[in-house]
Design a protein around this motif. Structure first.
Motif, PDB file in Angstrom:
ATOM      1  N   ARG A 164      -8.878  -7.302   5.036  1.00 51.59           N
ATOM      2  CA  ARG A 164      -7.611  -8.013   4.832  1.00 51.59           C
ATOM      3  C   ARG A 164      -6.737  -7.278   3.808  1.00 51.59           C
ATOM      4  O   ARG A 164      -5.522  -7.172   3.988  1.00 51.59           O
ATOM      5  CB  ARG A 164      -7.882  -9.446   4.369  1.00 51.59           C
ATOM      6  N   ASN A 165      -7.354  -6.773   2.753  1.00 45.28           N
ATOM      7  CA  ASN A 165      -6.593  -6.036   1.742  1.00 45.28           C
ATOM      8  C   ASN A 165      -6.035  -4.730   2.321  1.00 45.28           C
ATOM      9  O   ASN A 165      -4.902  -4.347   2.011  1.00 45.28           O
ATOM     10  CB  ASN A 165      -7.456  -5.747   0.515  1.00 45.28           C
ATOM     11  N   ALA A 166      -6.801  -4.057   3.145  1.00 42.58           N
ATOM     12  CA  ALA A 166      -6.324  -2.811   3.777  1.00 42.58           C
ATOM     13  C   ALA A 166      -5.127  -3.097   4.685  1.00 42.58           C
ATOM     14  O   ALA A 166      -4.143  -2.348   4.685  1.00 42.58           O
ATOM     15  CB  ALA A 166      -7.452  -2.138   4.553  1.00 42.58           C
ATOM     16  N   TRP A 167      -5.188  -4.154   5.470  1.00 43.41           N
ATOM     17  CA  TRP A 167      -4.049  -4.530   6.323  1.00 43.41           C
ATOM     18  C   TRP A 167      -2.827  -4.876   5.474  1.00 43.41           C
ATOM     19  O   TRP A 167      -1.711  -4.478   5.773  1.00 43.41           O
ATOM     20  CB  TRP A 167      -4.392  -5.706   7.216  1.00 43.41           C
ATOM     21  N   ALA A 168      -3.061  -5.640   4.405  1.00 46.60           N
ATOM     22  CA  ALA A 168      -1.957  -6.029   3.525  1.00 46.60           C
ATOM     23  C   ALA A 168      -1.358  -4.794   2.839  1.00 46.60           C
ATOM     24  O   ALA A 168      -0.132  -4.712   2.672  1.00 46.60           O
ATOM     25  CB  ALA A 168      -2.448  -7.040   2.490  1.00 46.60           C
ATOM     26  N   LYS A 169      -2.191  -3.838   2.472  1.00 50.95           N
ATOM     27  CA  LYS A 169      -1.703  -2.617   1.837  1.00 50.95           C
ATOM     28  C   LYS A 169      -0.856  -1.811   2.817  1.00 50.95           C
ATOM     29  O   LYS A 169       0.213  -1.298   2.452  1.00 50.95           O
ATOM     30  CB  LYS A 169      -2.884  -1.780   1.341  1.00 50.95           C
ATOM     31  N   ARG A 170      -1.296  -1.711   4.045  1.00 50.74           N
ATOM     32  CA  ARG A 170      -0.530  -0.994   5.063  1.00 50.74           C
ATOM     33  C   ARG A 170       0.843  -1.644   5.251  1.00 50.74           C
ATOM     34  O   ARG A 170       1.860  -0.963   5.297  1.00 50.74           O
ATOM     35  CB  ARG A 170      -1.275  -0.950   6.397  1.00 50.74           C
ATOM     36  N   ALA A 171       0.861  -2.972   5.324  1.00 49.19           N
ATOM     37  CA  ALA A 171       2.128  -3.691   5.486  1.00 49.19           C
ATOM     38  C   ALA A 171       3.034  -3.485   4.273  1.00 49.19           C
ATOM     39  O   ALA A 171       4.245  -3.262   4.425  1.00 49.19           O
ATOM     40  CB  ALA A 171       1.874  -5.176   5.704  1.00 49.19           C
ATOM     41  N   ALA A 172       2.476  -3.543   3.074  1.00 47.81           N
ATOM     42  CA  ALA A 172       3.269  -3.370   1.859  1.00 47.81           C
ATOM     43  C   ALA A 172       3.855  -1.955   1.792  1.00 47.81           C
ATOM     44  O   ALA A 172       5.028  -1.783   1.422  1.00 47.81           O
ATOM     45  CB  ALA A 172       2.420  -3.643   0.624  1.00 47.81           C
ATOM     46  N   ARG A 173       3.098  -0.958   2.159  1.00 52.05           N
ATOM     47  CA  ARG A 173       3.603   0.423   2.164  1.00 52.05           C
ATOM     48  C   ARG A 173       4.700   0.596   3.214  1.00 52.05           C
ATOM     49  O   ARG A 173       5.695   1.271   2.955  1.00 52.05           O
ATOM     50  CB  ARG A 173       2.472   1.403   2.399  1.00 52.05           C
ATOM     51  N   ARG A 174       4.519  -0.030   4.349  1.00 51.63           N
ATOM     52  CA  ARG A 174       5.515   0.054   5.418  1.00 51.63           C
ATOM     53  C   ARG A 174       6.819  -0.614   4.990  1.00 51.63           C
ATOM     54  O   ARG A 174       7.904  -0.138   5.312  1.00 51.63           O
ATOM     55  CB  ARG A 174       4.954  -0.598   6.686  1.00 51.63           C
ATOM     56  N   ASN A 175       6.729  -1.709   4.225  1.00 54.55           N
ATOM     57  CA  ASN A 175       7.907  -2.469   3.826  1.00 54.55           C
ATOM     58  C   ASN A 175       8.485  -2.064   2.472  1.00 54.55           C
ATOM     59  O   ASN A 175       9.500  -2.625   2.052  1.00 54.55           O
ATOM     60  CB  ASN A 175       7.566  -3.965   3.805  1.00 54.55           C
ATOM     61  N   ALA A 176       7.846  -1.114   1.800  1.00 51.02           N
ATOM     62  CA  ALA A 176       8.317  -0.693   0.471  1.00 51.02           C
ATOM     63  C   ALA A 176       9.659   0.024   0.585  1.00 51.02           C
ATOM     64  O   ALA A 176       9.885   0.790   1.529  1.00 51.02           O
ATOM     65  CB  ALA A 176       7.286   0.229  -0.180  1.00 51.02           C
ATOM     66  N   PRO A 177      10.555  -0.234  -0.375  1.00 47.53           N
ATOM     67  CA  PRO A 177      11.843   0.493  -0.381  1.00 47.53           C
ATOM     68  C   PRO A 177      11.595   1.988  -0.544  1.00 47.53           C
ATOM     69  O   PRO A 177      10.689   2.396  -1.261  1.00 47.53           O
ATOM     70  CB  PRO A 177      12.577  -0.070  -1.592  1.00 47.53           C
ATOM     71  N   ARG A 178      12.386   2.758   0.079  1.00 51.80           N
ATOM     72  CA  ARG A 178      12.228   4.227   0.012  1.00 51.80           C
ATOM     73  C   ARG A 178      13.348   4.868  -0.752  1.00 51.80           C
ATOM     74  O   ARG A 178      14.388   4.509  -0.878  1.00 51.80           O
ATOM     75  CB  ARG A 178      12.153   4.814   1.416  1.00 51.80           C
TER      76      ARG A 178
END
Length: 178
Positions: A164-178
Motif C-alpha cells: 500500500r505504501n509503494a502504491w501511495a508513493k508512486r501516486a505521490a510522485r506522479r502528482n508531485a509538482p514539477r
C-alpha cells in the motif's frame, strides 16, 4: 521613530499557543496575523517544497500538508514555558490518518509515503517558538515520530502495508509538482 517594546511573557505565551492551534484549523489570514514575514520553520526539511520558504505562506503550507494526511487534527497544550522571546509549548498532537503522509528529501523529492490507515494517534511534542516584533519568527520541534508510527500501524510494517505504501508513493510522485 517608534521603538517597539519587547513582548511580555504573557504575550509571548499567548502568541506561541495560538501559533500551534492554527496549524490544525487556522486560515491563511490567521497565519498572516501571527507569523512574521521572515519566519523560518526548522522542521520544513522533510516537508513539501512549498513549506521551505519564509513567512506566513510557508507556515500555512506546513499546516495544509499536515491536514492533508490527518483529519480531526488538534494540539492539546499541556505546558508552556517562556523565557524572554522564547516559548516552549508541550503538546499532545491528536488526529486520524485519512490521507497519505508524504515525506520529502532535501531536494523536495518524495522519499517515503505512508498510506492512510484510518487509525487515530496521540503523541507528545514540544514546539520551540521565538517571537520578534509581536509575531513568531522561528519554530523547531521535538516529536515522538516512532510513537506516532506505531500508533498508526506504520511500524512494524506488514507485507500489505509495504504494498500500500509503494502504491501511495508512486501516486505521490506522479502528482508531485514539477
Amino acid at each position: 521613530m517608534d521603538i517597539e517594546e519587547p513582548a511580555s511573557s504573557a504575550q509571548v505565551k499567548s502568541l506561541a499557543v495560538r501559533s500551534i492551534e492554527i496549524m490544525a484549523t487556522g486560515s491563511r489570514a490567521d497565519f498572516d496575523s501571527i507569523v512574521h514575514p521572515s519566519a523560518f520553520n526548522r522542521e520544513s526539511e522533510s516537508e513539501p517544497p512549498s513549506t521551505r520558504g519564509r513567512g506566513p505562506e510557508a507556515f500555512y503550507a506546513s499546516a495544509l500538508w499536515l491536514r492533508s494526511a490527518f483529519a480531526e487534527l488538534r494540539f492539546d497544550v499541556e505546558h508552556v514555558v517562556v523565557e524572554d522571546d522564547l516559548a516552549v509549548v508541550h503538546t499532545i498532537m491528536r488526529g486520524r490518518q485519512m490521507g497519505p503522509f508524504v515525506v520529502y528529501d532535501e531536494r523536495g523529492a518524495v522519499t517515503q509515503v505512508f498510506a492512510p490507515t484510518g487509525r487515530t494517534f496521540a503523541v507528545k511534542q514540544s514546539h520551540w517558538l521565538r517571537v520578534e516584533e509581536g509575531r513568531v519568527i522561528e519554530h523547531w520541534a521535538n516529536r515522538d515520530d516512532l510513537g506516532q508510527a506505531v500508533q498508526l500501524g506504520w511500524v512494524p510494517p506488514t507485507p500489505l502495508s509495504l504494498v500500500r505504501n509503494a502504491w501511495a508513493k508512486r501516486a505521490a510522485r506522479r502528482n508531485a509538482p514539477r
